[in-house]
Scaffold this motif. Structure first.
Motif, PDB file in Angstrom:
ATOM      1  N   LEU A 161       0.832  -1.205   0.000  1.00 13.26           N
ATOM      2  CA  LEU A 161       0.000   0.000   0.000  1.00 13.26           C
ATOM      3  C   LEU A 161       0.864   1.251   0.000  1.00 13.26           C
ATOM      4  N   PHE A 162       1.925   1.265   0.813  1.00 10.60           N
ATOM      5  CA  PHE A 162       2.780   2.444   0.884  1.00 10.60           C
ATOM      6  C   PHE A 162       3.530   2.668  -0.436  1.00 10.60           C
ATOM      7  N   ILE A 163       3.921   1.585  -1.100  1.00 11.35           N
ATOM      8  CA  ILE A 163       4.575   1.722  -2.408  1.00 11.35           C
ATOM      9  C   ILE A 163       3.596   2.309  -3.418  1.00 11.35           C
ATOM     10  N   LEU A 164       2.346   1.825  -3.403  1.00 13.15           N
ATOM     11  CA  LEU A 164       1.327   2.337  -4.322  1.00 13.15           C
ATOM     12  C   LEU A 164       1.036   3.807  -4.049  1.00 13.15           C
ATOM     13  N   LEU A 165       0.860   4.167  -2.767  1.00 15.22           N
ATOM     14  CA  LEU A 165       0.577   5.561  -2.423  1.00 15.22           C
ATOM     15  C   LEU A 165       1.747   6.475  -2.790  1.00 15.22           C
ATOM     16  N   THR A 166       2.973   5.973  -2.610  1.00 15.06           N
ATOM     17  CA  THR A 166       4.149   6.761  -2.982  1.00 15.06           C
ATOM     18  C   THR A 166       4.150   7.051  -4.475  1.00 15.06           C
ATOM     19  N   GLN A 167       3.813   6.043  -5.290  1.00 12.50           N
ATOM     20  CA  GLN A 167       3.737   6.248  -6.739  1.00 12.50           C
ATOM     21  C   GLN A 167       2.644   7.266  -7.090  1.00 12.50           C
ATOM     22  N   ILE A 168       1.543   7.206  -6.367  1.00 15.12           N
ATOM     23  CA  ILE A 168       0.458   8.167  -6.599  1.00 15.12           C
ATOM     24  C   ILE A 168       0.924   9.585  -6.295  1.00 15.12           C
ATOM     25  N   PHE A 228      16.338   7.421   3.042  1.00 11.21           N
ATOM     26  CA  PHE A 228      15.275   6.973   2.141  1.00 11.21           C
ATOM     27  C   PHE A 228      15.206   5.456   2.002  1.00 11.21           C
ATOM     28  N   ILE A 229      16.099   4.744   2.695  1.00 10.08           N
ATOM     29  CA  ILE A 229      16.034   3.284   2.653  1.00 10.08           C
ATOM     30  C   ILE A 229      14.748   2.804   3.324  1.00 10.08           C
ATOM     31  N   ASP A 230      14.386   3.486   4.394  1.00 15.11           N
ATOM     32  CA  ASP A 230      13.114   3.201   5.062  1.00 15.11           C
ATOM     33  C   ASP A 230      11.982   3.732   4.186  1.00 15.11           C
ATOM     34  N   ARG A 231      11.122   2.839   3.711  1.00 16.00           N
ATOM     35  CA  ARG A 231      10.036   3.226   2.803  1.00 16.00           C
ATOM     36  C   ARG A 231       9.054   4.201   3.451  1.00 16.00           C
ATOM     37  N   THR A 232       8.919   4.129   4.772  1.00 17.11           N
ATOM     38  CA  THR A 232       7.999   5.045   5.457  1.00 17.11           C
ATOM     39  C   THR A 232       8.512   6.478   5.384  1.00 17.11           C
ATOM     40  N   HIS A 233       9.808   6.663   5.581  1.00 14.64           N
ATOM     41  CA  HIS A 233      10.393   7.998   5.486  1.00 14.64           C
ATOM     42  C   HIS A 233      10.219   8.568   4.080  1.00 14.64           C
ATOM     43  N   PHE A 234      10.449   7.716   3.094  1.00 20.39           N
ATOM     44  CA  PHE A 234      10.301   8.183   1.713  1.00 20.39           C
ATOM     45  C   PHE A 234       8.833   8.471   1.383  1.00 20.39           C
ATOM     46  N   TYR A 235       7.936   7.686   1.940  1.00 19.63           N
ATOM     47  CA  TYR A 235       6.493   7.926   1.796  1.00 19.63           C
ATOM     48  C   TYR A 235       6.134   9.320   2.307  1.00 19.63           C
TER      49      TYR A 235
END
Length: 332
Positions: free
Chosen positions: A32-39, A154-161
């Motif tokens: 979900l976080f990967i999808l939202l990041t792309q959005i 940015f390795i942590d996907r949450t931080h990048f999100y």
């Protein structure tokens, strides 16, 4: 009335953004976080395109060139140098300077042309960047592309999100202020009647170039975030598909609304992810692009002004003062 609707829409957007900020604390789902990041990334890209199409009336088929410049600069800096925050900021600064310079030159060369002549020339210029990326293999590795490391933050996907979400909100607020400024009003006047605007004494070309530069820089920033999200870059970032995605997102969401660009990005990225997952369940969905096209046709049929534009028009008509409704009935 439309101003009030716009303020309500902005307030609703900010409330949703606040909820999205706290989402990682209450729900954990990597997909979900990967999808939202792309959005979020493509929402920035779509808003940059909406500044051209929706607020200035410029149709560009080469917007991917700025997106690709940002993606490649970030990838090259992270690949050739150390993946640290100083080099990250240097890559961002380089992207802003180069995209601003390229968009200024491209605007100076092409914005004198009208309608489809301009669109086709921007497509040709974007093609030049694609060929350059394919041939300059010592730097770009051609169509094979290359992977790279990213800063530890940015390795942590949450931080990048969170980074992508905050950037999307900042870009939205900036463009909201920009389009409501005197310069933005002139751009909208150019969209409505360029000859009339020029006859009033405005240097139309100068305003178009200003919009092109702002749009190009924001598209470059979207390219940076896109490259970091994948940690990979190849020549596909210069492809026509990238520009068409921005065009579809803007049209589906609502041209000239900004919020519509965000909604369009969300719908297209969600539909793409959903149909791709369905392809694993049944063979009929392997040709998911057909179903994607059907969804697009249905949206255009039932929301001719885009989702936000159609809903805003419907709400405005429903809430019109009785005196105005009576006057329209008499005139009809």
């Amino acid at each position: 009335m439309k101003v009030v609707q716009g303020n309500k829409m902005t307030a609703s957007f900010l409330v949703i953004a606040a909820l999205l900020i706290i989402l990682p604390f209450v729900y954990e789902s990597r997909n979900l976080f990967i999808l939202l990041t792309q959005i979020f990334v493509f929402a920035i890209f779509a808003m940059s395109y909406d500044l051209l199409l929706g607020f200035t009336g410029i149709v560009s088929f080469g917007h991917a060139m700025f997106f690709g410049i940002g993606a490649y600069l970030m990838g090259i800096f992270m690949k050739k140098f150390e993946p640290t925050m100083p080099y990250f900021f240097l890559a961002v600064l380089s992207t802003i300077i180069i995209t601003a310079l390229v968009s200024f030159i491209v605007g100076l060369l092409t914005l004198r042309l009208k309608s489809h002549f301009y669109a086709m020339l921007t497509l040709a210029l974007s093609g030049l960047f694609l060929v350059l990326a394919e041939k300059w293999r010592s730097m770009t590795y051609g169509n094979d592309g290359f992977t790279f490391r990213v800063p530890d933050l940015f390795i942590d996907r949450t931080h990048f999100y969170w980074l992508c979400l905050i950037m999307m909100v900042l870009v939205f607020l900036f463009l909201k202020r920009f389009t409501n400024s005197p310069l933005g009003r002139v751009l909208q006047a150019i969209r409505e009647n360029e000859q009339r605007t020029e006859s009033l004494g405005y240097q139309v070309l100068h305003y178009k170039i200003a919009a092109s530069v702002v749009s190009g820089v924001l598209a470059g920033i979207a390219g940076i975030l896109y490259a970091i999200s994948l940690r990979f870059v190849n020549t596909s970032v210069f492809s026509m598909d990238i520009t068409l995605d921005a065009l579809l997102m803007t049209i589906i969401g609502g041209v000239g609304t900004l919020v519509g660009a965000i909604i369009g990005a969300g719908l297209i990225e969600f539909a793409h992810d959903w149909l791709t997952e369905l392809a694993k369940e049944h063979v009929i969905f392997e040709r998911w692009i057909i179903f994607f096209g059907i969804i697009y046709i249905l949206v255009v049929m039932f929301f001719p002004k885009g989702i936000v534009g159609t809903l805003s028009t419907y709400t405005w008509k429903r809430n019109k003062p009785p005196a105005m409704k009576k006057k329209e009935k008499v005139a009809g």
